[in-house]
Motif scaffolding. Structure first.
Motif, PDB file in Angstrom:
ATOM      1  N   ASP A 114       0.878   6.541  -7.109  1.00  0.00           N
ATOM      2  CA  ASP A 114      -0.137   7.594  -7.254  1.00  0.00           C
ATOM      3  C   ASP A 114       0.507   8.977  -7.241  1.00  0.00           C
TER       4      ASP A 114
ATOM      5  N   LYS B 290       1.013   4.033  -3.074  1.00  0.00           N
ATOM      6  CA  LYS B 290       0.777   5.470  -2.895  1.00  0.00           C
ATOM      7  C   LYS B 290       1.857   6.269  -3.614  1.00  0.00           C
TER       8      LYS B 290
ATOM      9  N   GLU C  53       0.828  -1.202   0.000  1.00  0.00           N
ATOM     10  CA  GLU C  53       0.000   0.000   0.000  1.00  0.00           C
ATOM     11  C   GLU C  53       0.866   1.257   0.000  1.00  0.00           C
TER      12      GLU C  53
END
Length: 134
Positions: free
Chosen positions: A59, A56, A52
Motif C-alpha cells: 500500500d 501495508k 499484513e
C-alpha cells in the motif's frame, strides 16, 4: 528515469504496477515454497500478522506510485518504514523468514523499477549496510 531538482531520481511507474500491487496483496505469503526450499511460517496467526505487515508495504508503494512524483528516495523511505513494522517480531524470525521479508520487498521494488533499497534491506538482514547497496 529522470533527475529532479533535488537530485533524486524520478521513477516512471510502469502501467501495470497498480495491477501488480493488487495481485501481490492477494497472494498467500510466508507459506512453504518448494522451489526455493523455504519452509514457511507454521503458525497461521503469525503468518497472518507478517502478511499484513508486508501488504501495508505494498500500500505504501502504491501511494508513492500514485503521488505524481515518485522518486527512488520516496520508495526507499517506504522500505525503511515497512521494515520498521517488523521490529516487534524481527527477533522471532529465523534467517529464512527474514530473507523472505526481503524477497517480498524486492518484488515490490521490481514492480516499480527501483534498483536499490538504499541499504535498508541489508541493514534489516545483517545489521549493517554498504554504500549503495540494495
Amino acid at each position: 528515469m529522470s533527475f529532479s531538482a533535488y537530485g533524486q531520481i524520478q521513477i516512471k511507474t510502469p502501467e501495470y504496477a497498480m495491477t501488480k500491487f493488487e495481485e501481490f496483496k492477494k497472494k498467500e505469503k510466508f507459506v512453504e515454497e518448494s522451489a526455493s526450499f523455504y519452509t514457511g511460517v507454521a503458525d497461521p496467526k503469525i503468518r497472518s500478522v507478517l502478511a499484513e505487515k508486508i501488504n501495508k508495504a505494498a500500500d505504501d508503494f502504491r501511494a508513492v506510485a500514485e503521488s505524481g512524483n515518485p522518486t527512488d528516495k520516496k520508495y526507499q523511505d517506504m522500505i525503511e518504514i515497512g521494515l520498521s513494522r517488523f521490529s516487534d517480531v524481527k527477533m522471532d524470525l529465523d534467517t529464512e523468514d527474514r530473507e523472505r521479508v526481503c524477497g517480498y520487498f524486492e518484488e515490490l521494488m521490481d514492480m516499480v523499477g527501483l534498483e536499490s533499497s538504499g541499504g535498508h534491506l541489508m541493514m534489516f538482514m545483517y545489521g549493517f549496510s554498504l554504500p549503495e547497496s540494495s
